[in-house]
Write a protein that holds these residues in place. Sequence first.
Motif, PDB file in Angstrom:
ATOM      1  N   GLU A   1     -29.066 -34.287 -13.123  1.00 47.57           N
ATOM      2  CA  GLU A   1     -28.058 -35.325 -13.594  1.00 47.57           C
ATOM      3  C   GLU A   1     -26.958 -35.180 -12.354  1.00 47.57           C
TER       4      GLU A   1
ATOM      5  N   LYS B   1     -27.169 -35.839 -21.286  1.00 49.00           N
ATOM      6  CA  LYS B   1     -26.547 -36.954 -20.927  1.00 49.00           C
ATOM      7  C   LYS B   1     -25.157 -37.106 -21.573  1.00 49.00           C
TER       8      LYS B   1
ATOM      9  N   GLU C   1     -31.194 -44.713 -15.493  1.00 47.25           N
ATOM     10  CA  GLU C   1     -32.207 -43.577 -15.565  1.00 47.25           C
ATOM     11  C   GLU C   1     -33.471 -44.298 -16.055  1.00 47.25           C
TER      12      GLU C   1
ATOM     13  N   SER D   1     -37.800 -42.101 -12.276  1.00 46.22           N
ATOM     14  CA  SER D   1     -37.526 -40.883 -12.709  1.00 46.22           C
ATOM     15  C   SER D   1     -37.781 -40.750 -14.173  1.00 46.22           C
ATOM     16  N   ARG D   2     -37.723 -41.859 -15.063  1.00 45.99           N
ATOM     17  CA  ARG D   2     -37.867 -41.719 -16.377  1.00 45.99           C
ATOM     18  C   ARG D   2     -39.271 -41.194 -16.617  1.00 45.99           C
TER      19      ARG D   2
ATOM     20  N   GLN E   1     -28.307 -36.483  -9.110  1.00 39.71           N
ATOM     21  CA  GLN E   1     -28.693 -37.849  -9.212  1.00 39.71           C
ATOM     22  C   GLN E   1     -27.434 -38.740  -9.077  1.00 39.71           C
ATOM     23  N   HIS E   2     -26.369 -38.365  -9.995  1.00 33.88           N
ATOM     24  CA  HIS E   2     -25.079 -39.063 -10.279  1.00 33.88           C
ATOM     25  C   HIS E   2     -23.825 -38.587  -9.684  1.00 33.88           C
TER      26      HIS E   2
END
Length: 184
Positions: A9, A94, A71, A76-77, A12-13
């Motif tokens: 996470e 998350k 997401e 990627s899910r 990615q973010h």
Amino acid sequence: MTGVLLRKELRQHGVWMAIILPVTWMLFALVVFASLASGLGGGVFYGIGQGLSYLLIIPVYLLCHRLVAVEFRSRSRLFLEGLPLSLFRLVTVKAGLALFIGVVMAVGAVLVGVLASAGSEAVSTNFLGILFSSAAIWTAFLVGFCFFLSFLGRYKTFVIIAILIGLTIFSNSAPVPLSAFPPF
């Protein structure tokens, strides 16, 4: 496995989160200094309350939308669904990350207001604790609400409209309007 999901996470973010935090704090600084300059609210803490009540929902909503909706729309899910981990753990990581970043946003915003009021208002440590805890609790509510909205997909607009209409009807029919009771 939770640490791996957290690193995923953040990878990615993370850049987006590193941008939204200072931008949120700068917006809160503008609100606090505008409140201080206008003198209409009686002090800096009026600006903090207004910012937390009405401005904080925008970056929190963007954060939750980024963590959930983006997401579930990306590829990627499918990769995450193929891993031997439960959806509950993925959503919990998350939600925990959104809650942590949201509380950092709110506490940083309160800290900006306290620093702005350093020369003009006396702030005790007990009062500072009350400010931080009320900001954290309000942020936890906002994160939970925005996290819920992020899972709704295209129905999110109808739910928001229904909530706003319901709050408007309730506020107009109540003897005291809801605007008299902000969270701060």
